[in-house]
Design an enzyme around this catalytic site. Structure first.
Site, short mmCIF file in Angstrom:
data_model
loop_
_atom_site.label_atom_id
_atom_site.label_comp_id
_atom_site.label_asym_id
_atom_site.label_seq_id
_atom_site.Cartn_x
_atom_site.Cartn_y
_atom_site.Cartn_z
CG HIS A 1 4.29 37.31 -0.63
ND1 HIS A 1 4.41 38.06 -1.77
CD2 HIS A 1 3.53 36.23 -0.97
CE1 HIS A 1 3.76 37.47 -2.76
NE2 HIS A 1 3.21 36.36 -2.30
CG HIS B 1 4.75 31.48 -2.42
ND1 HIS B 1 5.02 31.58 -3.77
CD2 HIS B 1 3.78 32.40 -2.16
CE1 HIS B 1 4.26 32.53 -4.29
NE2 HIS B 1 3.50 33.04 -3.34
CD GLU B 2 1.72 33.15 0.97
OE1 GLU B 2 1.78 34.37 1.20
OE2 GLU B 2 1.20 32.69 -0.06
CG HIS C 1 8.85 42.34 -1.55
ND1 HIS C 1 8.05 42.19 -2.66
CD2 HIS C 1 9.68 43.36 -1.86
CE1 HIS C 1 8.38 43.07 -3.58
NE2 HIS C 1 9.38 43.81 -3.12
#
Length: 704
Positions: A495, A491-492, A498
């Site tokens: 980021h 999940h992290e 991104h």
């Protein structure tokens, strides 16, 4: 108007300060080997002064406003402040010290005043307004990203009070200063309270069921604090991972009680007074700007648009989620052997849920977290899971740079390369810093930060950081994960992608500079690769024997994904609804006594239909850092809002062949690369070919 919170700064920064000039390290990585605690404050103060002088020059420029002398000039301004503040606000939650916390206390109101001075500058607003009028009249042709930048700038001015009277602007400045100070105070109290709440076990028999490596980590944590025994440190959320393993009900209850009591025990770490003042001042702030309450103010600048839209979605999901949780509780009650009520839940205490859930998983799916952990070694998960998926999708590769310093010895630095034409050398894309272990100086949870943002205008390449809170084993021992930590790592890193794959002109539009209820979307999509059979089989390998996780275990894990969604959805929705309850209050409705905080919470959960004692909120009000210490106030709904887009995108991948470079390039080009350079929902629709649909989310969560 002259604010009472104006920044005072040195005339110029000492050239010996590491922030005085751009870093000469690769990609502009801050030189943490040279940076000391005492360097931050003077650099930030000098940065504020330099930024304000740059803005003053733009506002007083006698030449007519142009894109170059106004919009681009604003984007170029504040580089000293940016490099110092990004390094400081990365280190503060990751490796805090009393000195860094003191700096935050002094700087928080000055930061607020600094932003107000820019956002309430009528001269600057007039120049931006002139450009907007010219574009609207057809006299100025703007590139799409510039037009979007102009639109968001005008929105920022309006939401910052540019249209208020001078007296109301002064009131707004005071509110902003006090709010930022209180948010900093909440975070400090929460970190101290988490350390205070850690459970010391002095009889090893009380740790029955806890794995040997987890015990060793608890032993090391106790020794680090000069205590004799085993210290079970608190994670940020209510549910603590150790509860799934501990066989002793009394130990489980101690951990659960300590977790849920944080922030409401009186003394220096009690957060109730702070959160009440925050809720009241935020409501004042919203009403001063013409909004009904703080939640309306937040929703208006998000993709949701209105609190009605937020309430409708949460209200639609909550009944089905709680019904699922009650069904799961019925199954757990059978395992516990305790009497149960008509809904099957009375025999399941919150402290026992995870332990009983493991028993059901073993019986129904032949799954056991303790048995899985030897197959989930951190290094393997990172390299053969997270990094490999990024390589297959986006053509990225990673090389560890032990020669580059992090801000703490645990930080690992990786150079990220982007593949190019065959036979040509790969292009250096940026840096990825991994800070994965918990420590006393780090706040709980997991998050991503940027130390350098990508921008064609400034020539910057991204430097991003992921923080997790994995318990560190003793030296020489492997770091074995539970499955939740695996998905958190993916999940992290979503980021991080991104930020790393951003390809925009303006720094303010880089990477994760998107609305809060969109920013979680790419990271949630990246979780899917932890479950992808090809990736899972690659990293799920026994750390000593090298044997792959048994194929039947992998198949069972994939088949068991819907089990437990009742619990996870309900605990999340309870927290999201609690956030809305606090922030949909007018100033007069906010409780005035600390003794009213927990009763207000109980009443709010009951009113929303999520008052299920077996499944408490993921965060109670008193340790809800996302909304009282972080940037998610009235925005915690963002995770489920983003998951609508995420689940629809997972379906898109499945429809188009799954884990392929072609799909990865489409996701990169149409969505990740665009950052905040256009309406993010337009980016989604460009990828998907239509607006998002909620059905894939309902199916994933078992809500149909």
């Amino acid at each position: 108007m002259t604010s009472t919170h104006e920044t005072t700064a040195p005339a110029e920064l000492d050239p010996a300060n590491p922030f005085a000039a751009p870093s000469t390290l690769p990609y502009g990585l801050p030189d943490f080997a040279a940076i000391r605690e005492e360097h931050y404050e003077p650099a930030i103060l000098a940065g504020m002064a330099a930024h304000r002088a740059e803005v003053e020059a733009i506002a007083t420029n006698p030449e007519p406003a142009t894109v170059e002398n106004t919009l681009e000039a604003l984007e170029r301004a504040g580089q000293l402040l940016g490099r110092a503040a990004r390094a400081y606000y990365n280190q503060l939650p990751s490796d805090s010290t009393p000195g860094l916390e003191d700096v935050q206390e002094r700087l928080a109101p000055q930061f607020a005043a600094h932003q107000d001075a820019i956002n309430m500058d009528a001269r600057l607003h007039a120049r931006v307004r002139t450009l907007a009028d010219a574009a609207e009249a057809g006299d100025l042709d703007l590139e799409p990203d510039t037009a979007y930048l102009l639109e968001k700038l005008l929105t920022r001015f309006q939401r910052s009070g540019i249209e208020l009277s001078p007296q109301d602007q002064d009131t707004l400045r005071d509110l902003n200063a006090r709010i930022t100070s209180l948010e900093a105070s909440f975070g400090r109290k929460l970190l101290a309270g988490a350390n205070e709440a850690s459970v010391l076990v002095t009889d090893e028999a009380d740790l029955a069921g806890l794995s040997a490596d987890a015990r060793a980590g608890a032993r090391a944590a106790a020794e680090a604090r000069g205590q004799d025994g085993w210290l079970l440190e608190m994670q940020l959320f209510t549910h603590q991972n150790v509860l799934a393993s501990l066989e002793n009900p009394a130990t489980r209850e101690r951990v659960q009680a300590a977790s849920m009591a944080r922030g409401a025990t009186g003394g220096e770490t009690d957060t109730r007074e702070v959160l009440l003042e925050l809720a009241r001042l935020r409501a004042d702030h919203a009403q001063l700007l013409g909004y009904e309450h703080h939640a309306a103010y937040i929703a208006a600048d998000a993709t949701a648009g209105t609190t009605a839209a937020v309430n409708e979605m949460l209200g639609r999901l909550a009944p089905a989620a709680v019904a699922n949780a009650r069904r799961e509780a019925g199954e757990l009650a059978k395992v516990s052997g305790a009497p149960s009520g008509s809904d099957g839940a009375d025999g399941v205490a919150a402290a026992d849920w995870s332990y009983l859930n493991e028993a059901v998983r073993k019986e129904r799916f032949n799954l056991d977290d303790a048995a899985l952990r030897p197959y989930l070694e951190l290094g393997r998960v990172l390299h053969d899971g997270v990094f490999q998926a990024a390589g297959l999708l986006f053509g990225l590769s990673f090389t560890e740079r032990a020669d580059l310093p992090g801000y703490h010895p645990d930080v690992r630095v990786f150079e990220v390369f982007d593949s190019v034409e065959p036979g040509e050398p790969d292009t250096g894309l940026g840096l990825f810093l991994a800070d994965l272990y918990t420590r006393e100086s780090k706040r709980g949870g997991a998050w991503m930060d940027s130390l350098v943002v990508q921008s064609d205008l400034l020539g910057g390449k991204p430097v991003v950081v992921n923080n997790l809170n994995i318990v560190k084993p003793p030296a020489g021992e492997p770091t074995l994960l539970v499955w939740d930590e695996v998905t958190t790592l993916f999940h992290e890193f979503g980021h991080a992608l991104h930020g790393l794959l951003s390809d925009v002109r303006y720094p303010s539009q880089s990477g994760t500079s998107v609305p809060r209820d969109f920013v979680e979307y790419p990271s949630q999509v990246n979780e899917m690769w932890s479950w992808e059979p090809r990736i899972l089989k690659s990293f799920a390998v026994h750390h000593t024997t090298g044997e792959p996780m048994p194929a039947e275990w992998v198949d069972t894990m994939l088949a068991s994904r819907v089990w437990g969604e009742g619990f996870s959805t309900t605990e999340y929705l309870a927290a999201a609804l609690l956030d809305q309850a606090w922030h949909q209050l007018t100033p007069e409705q906010v409780p005035t006594s600390v003794d009213d905080v927990l009763p207000f919470e109980a009443a709010a959960l009951a009113a929303a239909g999520v008052d299920f004692a077996s499944v408490p909120p993921r965060y109670r009000s008193t340790y809800f850092n996302h909304i009282f210490g972080g940037g998610y106030s009235a925005g915690y709904y963002s995770y489920i809002w983003s998951e609508v887009l995420d689940a629809d995108t997972v379906q898109w991948y499945a429809e188009n062949g799954g884990l392929t470079r072609e799909n990865g390039e489409a996701f990169r080009r149409k969505l990740l690369a665009r950052g905040g350079s256009q309406d993010p929902l337009a980016s989604f629709e460009d990828l998907r070919g239509r607006a998002a649909e909620i059905t894939p989310l309902l199916e994933r969560r078992g809500l149909v």
